[in-house]
Design an enzyme around this catalytic site. Structure first.
Site, PDB file in Angstrom:
ATOM      1  N   TYR A  50      -3.099  -1.162  -3.469  1.00 36.10           N
ATOM      2  CA  TYR A  50      -1.753  -1.539  -3.899  1.00 36.10           C
ATOM      3  C   TYR A  50      -1.109  -2.455  -2.864  1.00 36.10           C
ATOM      4  O   TYR A  50      -0.542  -3.495  -3.202  1.00 36.10           O
ATOM      5  CB  TYR A  50      -0.903  -0.273  -4.130  1.00 36.10           C
ATOM      6  N   GLU A  83       9.689   2.967 -10.146  1.00 38.31           N
ATOM      7  CA  GLU A  83      10.593   3.201  -9.004  1.00 38.31           C
ATOM      8  C   GLU A  83      11.643   4.260  -9.343  1.00 38.31           C
ATOM      9  O   GLU A  83      11.990   5.074  -8.483  1.00 38.31           O
ATOM     10  CB  GLU A  83      11.277   1.908  -8.562  1.00 38.31           C
ATOM     11  N   TRP A 113       5.809   7.387  -2.860  1.00 38.75           N
ATOM     12  CA  TRP A 113       5.257   6.350  -3.734  1.00 38.75           C
ATOM     13  C   TRP A 113       3.806   6.656  -4.106  1.00 38.75           C
ATOM     14  O   TRP A 113       3.380   6.371  -5.208  1.00 38.75           O
ATOM     15  CB  TRP A 113       5.388   4.981  -3.066  1.00 38.75           C
TER      16      TRP A 113
END
Length: 186
Positions: free
Chosen positions: A19, A41, A49
């Protein structure tokens, strides 16, 4: 042996590294991807995350590939199905916010021609390159994320506090916070 120097936050897993290397800080101008990151988000609020990245494909499947037109029209039955889906974050308020955010997203598209035009206008269409020396130099919020958050809330968006918005800005390349010695900064 791998010799790439990366930002320290992504070193705990291969998924995180991928990522970091391919998506984080790369400018995104298309509405479908901007919406995907907005939804991810908002679900990340209060969580790590990596938790969201590990469930990203489950989110994609559960939320019809992040199709905001479909999400805006979800029935109560579909919302209840999502709330019970163990593959995603089962927070009732966040699931409902995905629906209201899809509606607000389309209203922004109607007003500005695209969500991309709206959101990128805050940075004059160009990424902000911060080039922090260390992770400690990377803020959680900025006056700009405060302003965007305030404007999004005024437009009916939910779970879009300044921290969430700054993370969205980083994820979509509106802000590039790769540390100075990261290979992507070279």
């Amino acid at each position: 042996m791998e010799t790439k120097i990366r930002c320290g936050w992504c070193l705990s897993s291969e998924l995180y590294k991928e990522y970091h290397d391919k998506e984080w800080g790369v400018p995104v101008y298309d509405d479908p991807t901007l919406f995907e990151f907005l939804i991810l988000e908002t679900f990340q609020a209060g969580l790590s995350w990596i938790t969201i990245l590990n469930k990203r494909e489950n989110f994609r499947k559960a939320f019809d590939n992040f199709d905001y037109e479909k999400i805006a029209n979800y029935s109560e039955e579909k919302i209840q199905e999502l709330i019970l889906d163990a593959g995603i974050i089962r927070n009732k308020l966040k699931v409902r916010s995905a629906v209201s955010n899809a509606i607000a997203f389309m209203k922004v598209q109607e007003e500005f021609g695209s969500f991309s035009k709206y959101i990128w206008a805050f940075t004059a269409g160009k990424p902000i390159i911060n080039n922090p020396k260390t992770l400690k130099d990377v803020p959680a919020t900025t006056p700009l994320s405060d302003a965007i958050s305030k404007d999004l809330k005024k437009r009916g968006f939910k779970f879009v506090g300044s921290t969430v918005i700054y993370a969205h800005m980083q994820a979509t390349g509106m802000v590039n916070d790769h540390v100075a010695d990261c290979w992507t900064s070279k």
